[in-house]
Write an enzyme that holds these catalytic residues in place. Structure first.
Site, PDB file in Angstrom:
ATOM      1  CG  ASP A   1      -2.183   0.852   0.951  1.00 47.30           C
ATOM      2  OD1 ASP A   1      -2.145   1.679   0.017  1.00 47.30           O
ATOM      3  OD2 ASP A   1      -3.173   0.759   1.700  1.00 47.30           O
TER       4      ASP A   1
ATOM      5  CD  GLU B   1      -6.638   5.757   2.386  1.00 46.77           C
ATOM      6  OE1 GLU B   1      -5.556   5.588   2.950  1.00 46.77           O
ATOM      7  OE2 GLU B   1      -6.755   5.757   1.140  1.00 46.77           O
TER       8      GLU B   1
HETATM    9  C1  BGC Z   1      -5.133   3.089   0.345  1.00 44.68           C
HETATM   10  C2  BGC Z   1      -5.408   1.983  -0.644  1.00 44.68           C
HETATM   11  C3  BGC Z   1      -5.376   2.535  -2.052  1.00 44.68           C
HETATM   12  C4  BGC Z   1      -4.064   3.244  -2.289  1.00 44.68           C
HETATM   13  C5  BGC Z   1      -3.924   3.798  -3.686  1.00 44.68           C
HETATM   14  C6  BGC Z   1      -3.922   3.924  -0.017  1.00 44.68           C
HETATM   15  O1  BGC Z   1      -3.806   5.042   0.782  1.00 44.68           O
HETATM   16  O2  BGC Z   1      -4.949   2.531   1.618  1.00 44.68           O
HETATM   17  O3  BGC Z   1      -6.649   1.387  -0.356  1.00 44.68           O
HETATM   18  O4  BGC Z   1      -5.578   1.505  -2.958  1.00 44.68           O
HETATM   19  O5  BGC Z   1      -3.953   4.309  -1.375  1.00 44.68           O
HETATM   20  O6  BGC Z   1      -4.730   4.875  -3.921  1.00 44.68           O
END
Ligand code: BGC
Length: 776
Positions: A308, A524
C-alpha cells in the site's frame, strides 16, 4: 604483474555479473507445464537486466512527472525508458480527468513505454471502489457497506462489470478493489469500504465483485484486473484508528479475517494489496509468514503482491522496526512484496538494485516477483495492445448504468423503524404531503458518495455531474417544490440556531419533518473519530423537530453507524441510506413515497451505546452483552412476511451427506416486495467456546402480495467447521441448529429510562430453529 593479474580478474567479475543479470532463471519462478503465457514470461525475463527487473517492481504516483501542472514527457521518459518503470497509479495531484484526457494520457505513457529497450507496457492502477473514481461523469454506486445490505451478489457482479467497462474505457486495466476487510469495528474510518462485519458475507460479496471485474477474461476490453485488499487484519486496529497497531490472535486471524482472501485466491484473483498496519507488533509488509508462507505457498496465490501507499518507507519512518530505507526494502522484498507503491521518489528502485548487487536480496526473489507482474501484464493483453481500445469509449456513461445505480441504491437502503401513528405506518408518506426538510445531508452530494468519489476524499460537490441530484431535489421532483420547505444548511455544514428557529417556525405548516443526518465525506485516516455519537448540532436539530409533535423521519447518509439512541425513541421512521451513490436521492424519494418497497438488511450490528460495540457472532458466553440498537440482519419492509416451516432434510449430516434446509416464506401484506433470508448455524457444544450463531447462507427472493415460496439451502460439513485451538479447521461431532430470523418479531433495543438497561434485545425469540447432528 599485479596490474596484469588485476585486469582479467575484473573482467571476469564483470562478465560473471552480466551473465547473472541476463540469464539467471530462478527455479522459484512460477511456471505451469505447457502454459504459453509463462513461457513468454520466462523468455522475456531471461532478456532483462537487473535494472529493468527492479523497474517492473516499482510503482509511482503520477505527480512525479508533472511540471507546472502539466504532464512532463521528459520526466516520464526518464522513468519509463531509462529506469524501466513498470507501474503508475492515480492522477497527478488527486484530480479527476475527463474520459478523453485519460485516453490521451494513457496513450502518451504507453507510447513512451514502446521506446524502452524491451517495450514492456506500463500497468496503470486506480481505486474504482464504488464505480470509476477519477474519471469525470462516471457512474457511482453505493459503497460496499450498502451493497452488503442488498444481500444480492448478482447485483454486485453487474455493478463491478459496469465499473470494469468504465475504467477500461478510460484506458486503465487495474482496479484496487475489492476490499475484503471484515468491518468488525465501526470506529475504523474505512468501515464504509467494507461489506460489513460478517466474514462469510464479505467473502461472498467480494468474490462476486471479482467475477464482475474479470469474468469476461482479462484481455477483453470489458474487464480489469482486480486487486484484493488489504491483506491481512487491517480493519481491527486496537484503538480503532486507521493504520495503528492491531493485536489479533492467530485463531481470530484465521477464523475471521483470512477466509475472504482464501476464497478470492481460489477465484484466481491476479493481484493483492497489503495492509499498511501491523499485527502483534509485526508490520504486515515485513511479515514473511503472511506474505510468502501462508499466502503464496499455502494458499497458492499466483498473482503479484503490491504494497500500500509508501508502506516500505513506513517500516522505518513510522513503524520503526528497521533503521533505514535499505533495511526496509530488504525486509519487505524478502518477505514477499513484488511491487512497491513507492510512490513519490526513487528510494525503492535505487536501493533494491544495490541490495541485489550486495547479495542481500536474492536474484531468485526478484525473478519470482517480476514473473508474477509480467504474467498479469500478458494476461491483460497489454503486450498486444497497451492503448485504450477502439470503441471502448462507448462503454462509458450508458443509460443502463444509471438504472443499475438506482437499483443498487434501492436494494441497499434499509428501513430500520416505521412506527404506527393512528393505526397507520408513518412510511411511506403520502405524495400529497407537505414536507419540512432539514439537516446537513439534504443539500449535499458528498455525503451521498463518501470516499473515492472523483477525488480521494470525495468532498467536492462541484466535481459531481450535473445530473446528480441532492435529496432535496429528488424529493422536490417527486412531490413538487411547492410541497417542500427546506431549511439549510447548504452542503454538509454545521447546523446553526437560525436553522433550529426555522424548523420551529415552519413545523406547523407541514405534515411531516424529514431530517437528513449523518456525516460528511472523508477518506482513510482523516475519517478517524473519537466519538461514534451523532454530533451535538444534529442531535439538537432532531430534538427540536421531535418537540414540534410532527411525525419525524430520519434519513441517515453515513459510512458507519453513528449512535442515535438519544433521539431514536422520538422519531417515527428511520431510513439508513449508507453512502448510496449517484442515484441515492432518487432511490430515497421512491422509498419515502412508496414507489419502492425497501428490502435492505443490516450488514453490521447498529450499536446502541458508545461503549457497546459488540458483533453479532460474539461467543455464546458473552451473548447477553449483545445489545445493539438494531441487530445484524435487521431491516423492515412495507409489506409483511411470514416465515415458517423451517426444516432440515435429515437429522444427521455427515462428511459425504450434506443436508438441505428449507423454509417457507409468504408475503402476507398488500404490497409486492423482496426479502433477503439469512441462514445461520449454531454449534451447541464445541472444544472452544462457540459463537452464538454464524451466517452460512443468504438469498433474496421476490414475492407478490399473497405469494409463497419455499427457499432451500444446502449445508455441508465444511459449513460447520471452525478454527480450533491448534489452528486447524475442524468440524466436531455433535449437535447443531439452523436458524432463520422471523421478520415478524421486532428486534429493537429500548432503554429503560430509569435503569438505563436495555429492555428488549436481539434474543432468540426472533429466530426459527431446527436441530440436527453432525456425524463424521
Ligand atoms: C489506500 C489503498 C489505495 C491506495 C492507492 C492507499 O492510501 O490505503 O486502499 O488503494 O492508497 O490509492
Amino acid at each position: 604483474m599485479k596490474r596484469i593479474l588485476f585486469i582479467p580478474l575484473a573482467l571476469l567479475i564483470i562478465l560473471l555479473h552480466s551473465c547473472k543479470e541476463n540469464t539467471v532463471k530462478s527455479p522459484s519462478v512460477i511456471n505451469e507445464e505447457g502454459n504459453e503465457t509463462y513461457s513468454k514470461v520466462n523468455d522475456l525475463l531471461s532478456q532483462m537486466t537487473l535494472e529493468e527487473k527492479v523497474g517492473q517492481m516499482t510503482q509511482i504516483n503520477a505527480s512525479m512527472f508533472v511540471t507546472d501542472g502539466q504532464i512532463d514527457e521528459a520526466k516520464l521518459r526518464k522513468q519509463i525508458v531509462e529506469r524501466g518503470l513498470g507501474s503508475i497509479l492515480n492522477t497527478p495531484f488527486n484530480q479527476a480527468y475527463s474520459l478523453e484526457d485519460w485516453r490521451t494520457y494513457i496513450t502518451t505513457i504507453q507510447n513512451i513505454a514502446k521506446e524502452s529497450r524491451l517495450k514492456i507496457p506500463v500497468i496503470y492502477g486506480i481505486d474504482a471502489i464504488h464505480g470509476t473514481t477519477y474519471t469525470k461523469n462516471s457512474t457511482l454506486f453505493p459503497h460496499n457497506i450498502g451493497l452488503a445490505a442488498t444481500r444480492n451478489p448478482e447485483l454486485i457482479k453487474t455493478l463491478s462489470k459496469i465499473t470494469a467497462k468504465e475504467v477500461r474505457a478510460s484506458g486503465i486495466r487495474w482496479n484496487f478493489d475489492p476490499v475484503l476487510d471484515v468491518g468488525r469495528n465501526p470506529l475504523w474510518p474505512r468501515f464504509e469500504e467494507t461489506y460489513g462485519e460478517d466474514t462469510y458475507l464479505v467473502g461472498e460479496m467480494g468474490t462476486s465483485a471479482i467475477l464482475g471485474y474479470e469474468e469476461d477474461g482479462l484481455s477483453n476490453p470489458t474487464a480489469v484486473a482486480a486487486c484484493i485488499k488489504h491483506y491481512l487484519g487491517y480493519p481491527a486496529p486496537a484503538i480503532g484508528k486507521d493504520r495503528t497497531p492491531a493485536y489479533i490472535p492467530d485463531i481470530v486471524l484465521k477464523e475471521t479475517f483470512l477466509p475472504p482472501f482464501e476464497k478470492a485466491v481460489k477465484t484466481g484473483c491476479p493481484t493483492l494489496m497489503v495492509n499498511s498496519g501491523s499485527i502483534n507488533g509485526v508490520p504486515v509488509h515485513a511479515n514473511k509468514y503472511l506474505l510468502t508462507d501462508l499466502l503464496k505457498d499455502e494458499l497458492g496465490f499466483k498473482g503479484f503482491v503490491v504494497t500500500d501507499w509508501e508502506d516500505i518507507i513506513y517500516l522505518y519512518r513510522d513503524h520503526k522496526i528497521v533503521k533505514d530505507n535499505s533495511e526496509a526494502v530488504k525486509i519487505a522484498v524478502n518477505a514477499g512484496i513484488d511491487m512497491s507503491m513507492v510512490p513519490y521518489d526513487d528510494s525503492f528502485y535505487d536501493t533494491l538494485i544495490e541490495l541485489v548487487n550486495d547479495g542481500e536480496v536474492p536474484m531468485s526473489r526478484i525473478d519470482d516477483a517480476v514473473s508474477r507482474i509480467l504474467k498479469v501484464k500478458f494476461d491483460l493483453g497489454l503486450f498486444d495492445n497497451p492503448f485504450p481500445e477502439e470503441g471502448t469509449s462507448e462503454n462509458f456513461g450508458k443509460e443502463e448504468y444509471a438504472q443499475a445505480a438506482l437499483d443498487a441504491a434501492q436494494e441497499s437502503i434499509t428501513l430500520l423503524k416505521n412506527d404506527t401513528i393512528q393505526g397507520k405506518s408513518v412510511l411511506p408518506l403520502n405524495k400529497n404531503s407537505r414536507i419540512l426538510l432539514a439537516g446537513p445531508g439534504a443539500n449535499s452530494l458528498a455525503t451521498l458518495n463518501g470516499s473515492w468519489s472523483y477525488i480521494w476524499e470525495g468532498f467536492s460537490d462541484d466535481l459531481y455531474p450535473d445530473t446528480n441530484l441532492t435529496i432535496k431535489e429528488a424529493i422536490e421532483n417527486k412531490i413538487g417544490a411547492g410541497n417542500v420547505t427546506t431549511v439549510g444548511p447548504e452542503g454538509f455544514k454545521e447546523i446553526t440556531d437560525s436553522h433550529i428557529s426555522l424548523v420551529k417556525g415552519f413545523a406547523n405548516t407541514v405534515d411531516a419533518i424529514v431530517l437528513c443526518l449523518g456525516e460528511n465525506s472523508y477518506a482513510e485516516t482523516n475519517g478517524n473519530m473519537d466519538d461514534l455519537m451523532l454530533p451535538d448540532d444534529q442531535l439538537k436539530l432532531a430534538q427540536t423537530a421531535i418537540a414540534t409533535g410532527k411525525p419525524v423521519i430520519l434519513i441517515l447518509t453515513q459510512g458507519r453507524p453513528l449512535i442515535i439512541n438519544r433521539i431514536e425513541p422520538g422519531v417515527d421512521g428511520v431510513l439508513l441510506a449508507y453512502r448510496p451513490g449517484s442515484k441515492g436521492p432518487e432511490a430515497l424519494a421512491n422509498i419515502l413515497f412508496g414507489e419502492y418497497n425497501p428490502n435492505g438488511k443490516l450488514p453490521f450490528s447498529y450499536p446502541h451505546q458508545p461503549a457497546n460495540l459488540v458483533n453479532y457472532d460474539i461467543a455464546t458466553r458473552a451473548e447477553s452483552f449483545y445489545n445493539p440498537q438494531w441487530p445484524f440482519g435487521y431491516g423492515l419492509s412495507y409489506t409483511k412476511f411470514k416465515i415458517e416451516d423451517l426444516k432440515v432434510s435429515a437429522d444427521t449430516i455427515s462428511s459425504s451427506k450434506p443436508i438441505n434446509v428449507s423454509v417457507k416464506v409468504t408475503n402476507t401484506g398488500k404490497m409486492d416486495g423482496k426479502i433477503a433470508i439469512d441462514l445461520y448455524t449454531r454449534d451447541l457444544v464445541a472444544s472452544i467456546i462457540p459463537p452464538s450463531k454464524k451466517l452460512k447462507r443468504f438469498t433474496k427472493i421476490d414475492l407478490k402480495a399473497g405469494e409463497s415460496k419455499i427457499v432451500e439451502f444446502e449445508l455441508t460439513k465444511e459449513d460447520l467447521s471452525f478454527i480450533n485451538s491448534d489452528l486447524k479447521r475442524v468440524t466436531e461431532e455433535g449437535d447443531f441448529e439452523v436458524l432463520v430470523s422471523d421478520d415478524s418479531v421486532r428486534a429493537v433495543s429500548e432503554v429503560d429510562a430509569k435503569s438505563r438497561k436495555v429492555k428488549e434485545k436481539d434474543t432468540d425469540k426472533r429466530f426459527l430453529k431446527a436441530p440436527f447432528y453432525y456425524h463424521p
